[in-house]
Design a protein around this motif. Structure first.
Motif, PDB file in Angstrom:
ATOM      1  N   ALA A  32       0.819  -1.221   0.000  1.00 35.89           N
ATOM      2  CA  ALA A  32       0.000   0.000   0.000  1.00 35.89           C
ATOM      3  C   ALA A  32       0.850   1.267   0.000  1.00 35.89           C
ATOM      4  O   ALA A  32       0.460   2.298  -0.567  1.00 35.89           O
ATOM      5  CB  ALA A  32      -0.923  -0.007   1.217  1.00 35.89           C
ATOM      6  N   LEU A  33       2.016   1.213   0.656  1.00 30.46           N
ATOM      7  CA  LEU A  33       2.781   2.446   0.876  1.00 30.46           C
ATOM      8  C   LEU A  33       3.927   2.663  -0.107  1.00 30.46           C
ATOM      9  O   LEU A  33       4.353   3.792  -0.308  1.00 30.46           O
ATOM     10  CB  LEU A  33       3.347   2.437   2.305  1.00 30.46           C
ATOM     11  N   TRP A  90       6.801  12.105   2.452  1.00 32.86           N
ATOM     12  CA  TRP A  90       6.213  11.078   1.598  1.00 32.86           C
ATOM     13  C   TRP A  90       5.674  11.709   0.313  1.00 32.86           C
ATOM     14  O   TRP A  90       5.158  12.833   0.305  1.00 32.86           O
ATOM     15  CB  TRP A  90       5.078  10.361   2.328  1.00 32.86           C
ATOM     16  N   LEU A  91       5.775  10.955  -0.778  1.00 32.20           N
ATOM     17  CA  LEU A  91       5.261  11.393  -2.080  1.00 32.20           C
ATOM     18  C   LEU A  91       4.121  10.481  -2.497  1.00 32.20           C
ATOM     19  O   LEU A  91       4.176   9.263  -2.283  1.00 32.20           O
ATOM     20  CB  LEU A  91       6.349  11.361  -3.146  1.00 32.20           C
ATOM     21  N   GLU A  99      -0.679  14.391 -11.162  1.00 35.26           N
ATOM     22  CA  GLU A  99       0.182  15.295 -10.397  1.00 35.26           C
ATOM     23  C   GLU A  99       0.738  14.573  -9.182  1.00 35.26           C
ATOM     24  O   GLU A  99       0.046  13.742  -8.552  1.00 35.26           O
ATOM     25  CB  GLU A  99      -0.634  16.525  -9.943  1.00 35.26           C
ATOM     26  N   ALA A 100       1.996  14.843  -8.846  1.00 35.64           N
ATOM     27  CA  ALA A 100       2.613  14.281  -7.651  1.00 35.64           C
ATOM     28  C   ALA A 100       2.427  15.257  -6.485  1.00 35.64           C
ATOM     29  O   ALA A 100       2.530  16.481  -6.665  1.00 35.64           O
ATOM     30  CB  ALA A 100       4.093  14.020  -7.890  1.00 35.64           C
ATOM     31  N   TYR A 101       2.174  14.689  -5.290  1.00 34.39           N
ATOM     32  CA  TYR A 101       1.961  15.501  -4.090  1.00 34.39           C
ATOM     33  C   TYR A 101       2.999  15.136  -3.027  1.00 34.39           C
ATOM     34  O   TYR A 101       3.437  13.990  -2.920  1.00 34.39           O
ATOM     35  CB  TYR A 101       0.552  15.279  -3.528  1.00 34.39           C
ATOM     36  N   THR A 109       0.786  18.824  -0.549  1.00 33.61           N
ATOM     37  CA  THR A 109       1.056  19.977  -1.416  1.00 33.61           C
ATOM     38  C   THR A 109       1.512  19.485  -2.782  1.00 33.61           C
ATOM     39  O   THR A 109       2.349  18.567  -2.863  1.00 33.61           O
ATOM     40  CB  THR A 109       2.159  20.880  -0.823  1.00 33.61           C
ATOM     41  N   PRO A 110       0.977  20.053  -3.874  1.00 32.94           N
ATOM     42  CA  PRO A 110       1.449  19.641  -5.209  1.00 32.94           C
ATOM     43  C   PRO A 110       2.960  19.801  -5.323  1.00 32.94           C
ATOM     44  O   PRO A 110       3.519  20.837  -4.958  1.00 32.94           O
ATOM     45  CB  PRO A 110       0.702  20.574  -6.167  1.00 32.94           C
TER      46      PRO A 110
END
Length: 417
Positions: A32-33, A90-91, A99-101, A109-110
């Motif tokens: 999951a992570l 963490w991403l 989009e990656a956060y 945050t983006p």
């Protein structure tokens, strides 16, 4: 310790029964992570038919099975929703947004916004490595700076080079093999300057533009030889100030301009010689007495006073014009007949002499009856002259003598551009 430090994965205890349960739980959490890819972050409640392994970023105040999971990663595993608390750094990739956060500890945050807010970097390199001197390094065939299309009022682009004080430099350096060949900018002052170099060590100033007046100064000789300290008198020129020299440069290139201080002339190189383009030679002369002309003899008219004499080209003591340089010149003369007693000449003639001989152009004549104080002659000719050649006016009577009267007699000439 029953869990790992970072992902909180369950650890198998010593002599634990059914170790496979703990192990499988840890693998599920890893699944999951690791490489987190969430489907959405804006749903206030779980979807009605989730698939095994679906993950979501849970917003604030969620409903349903997500109640109590605000800010966590909700993962549908073994038919139930479990919440995984993120840690700073963490991403997560949002599939619906592409989009990656980044989790900052306070929220997601983006990552693009994070990159846009980067500041106080030690250096930036684009296909290059920056250093302490060159904090921004770019290896590319081109670079583009364009106006900001996201701002309706925009449309301008400015690149600012700001120096600490007047005596410092703010300049563009143009280089060959990392060796400077030209500097353009505010170099050691607030006047705009262009300096060039053949070796990157010795620089010659091509021109400067005064900050206070906008006047252009060319402070080096045409051969590139520095002429010394700037002359304050140059500031009196209205636009372009050329440093004068006492003589024409020995050689030149087509289109170059120079000032000859000895001849007080502005000149340009026409590909073969230095030719005047301003303050051309010109004069107007007269005689202050009636000149006696014997019969049958060509006699020089003594124009012995100059009304004007630019470049000093008319020599009153010798009654002649002397060409200061090779070029094309136009001459004119007027002579008025005066009777000598009862003499009655049958012909009155005048012509120009070049360097002691008839010029071949510029001749006039009047035949009898000649009227005292009325009959006159006019000469006009355009002649190519070499430097140092002379022009004089000669006159002759036939049949009897007479005078060239001082009144209404004149001699003039001018160099043609």
């Amino acid at each position: 310790m029953s869990t790992t430090h970072n992902l909180a994965l369950p650890l198998i205890a010593a002599a634990q029964a059914q170790k496979h349960v703990t192990h499988n739980e840890a693998l599920g959490l890893l699944d999951a992570l690791v490489q987190i890819a969430c489907l959405d972050k804006d749903r206030p409640a779980p979807p009605p038919a989730p698939a095994e392994g679906d993950r979501y970023l849970v917003p604030a105040a969620p409903d349903g099975a997500w109640t109590g999971l605000a800010g966590q990663i909700a993962c549908f595993q073994d038919g139930v929703w479990i919440g995984l608390a993120p840690r700073p750094g963490w991403l997560a990739y949002l599939v619906d947004e592409g989009e990656a956060y980044l989790f900052t500890g306070a929220g997601w945050t983006p990552l693009a916004a994070t990159l846009r807010s980067l500041r106080n970097l030690a250096g930036v390199g684009v296909n290059a490595v920056p250093d302490a001197e060159n904090r921004l390094a770019v290896n590319a065939d081109g670079a583009l700076f364009s106006w900001d299309e996201t701002r309706a009022e925009a449309g301008d682009v400015r690149l600012a080079l700001n120096k600490r004080a007047t005596g410092r430099d703010a300049a563009l350096s143009f280089q060959t093999g990392f060796s400077a060949r030209a500097l353009l900018g505010l170099i050691g002052g607030d006047d705009l300057a262009l300096k060039v170099s053949a070796d990157g060590a010795a620089f010659v100033t091509a021109f400067t533009v005064a900050a206070g007046s906008g006047r252009v100064r060319l402070p080096a000789g045409l051969d590139g030889t520095p002429v010394g300290a700037a002359d304050p008198a140059l500031g009196r020129f209205s636009a372009l100030a050329l440093v004068p020299a006492s003589a024409d440069p020995g050689a030149g290139t087509l289109g170059q301009i120079a000032v000859n201080s000895t001849e007080r002339a502005l000149k340009w190189f026409d590909g073969a010689r230095w030719a005047r383009i301003a303050n051309l030679a010109k004069f107007s002369a007269r005689t202050n007495y009636d000149n006696y002309i014997p019969a049958g003899t060509w006699t020089k008219v003594a124009f012995n006073e100059a009304d004007s004499n630019d470049q000093g080209s008319f020599r009153a003591a010798q009654n002649r014009f002397v060409a200061p340089e090779a070029g094309l010149y136009r001459f004119g003369a007027a002579l008025t007949y005066r009777r000598n007693g009862t003499s009655q000449p049958t012909l009155f003639e005048a012509r120009l002499y070049r360097s002691g001989a008839p010029a071949g152009h510029g001749r006039a004549a009047a035949a009898s009856p000649l009227t005292d104080g009325v009959t006159g002659l006019l000469l006009d000719a355009v002649l190519p002259l070499a430097a140092g050649e002379t022009i004089e006016v000669f006159a002759r009577f036939t049949g009897a003598d007479g005078y060239a009267a001082a009144a209404d007699s004149a001699f003039h000439g001018a160099q043609l551009p």
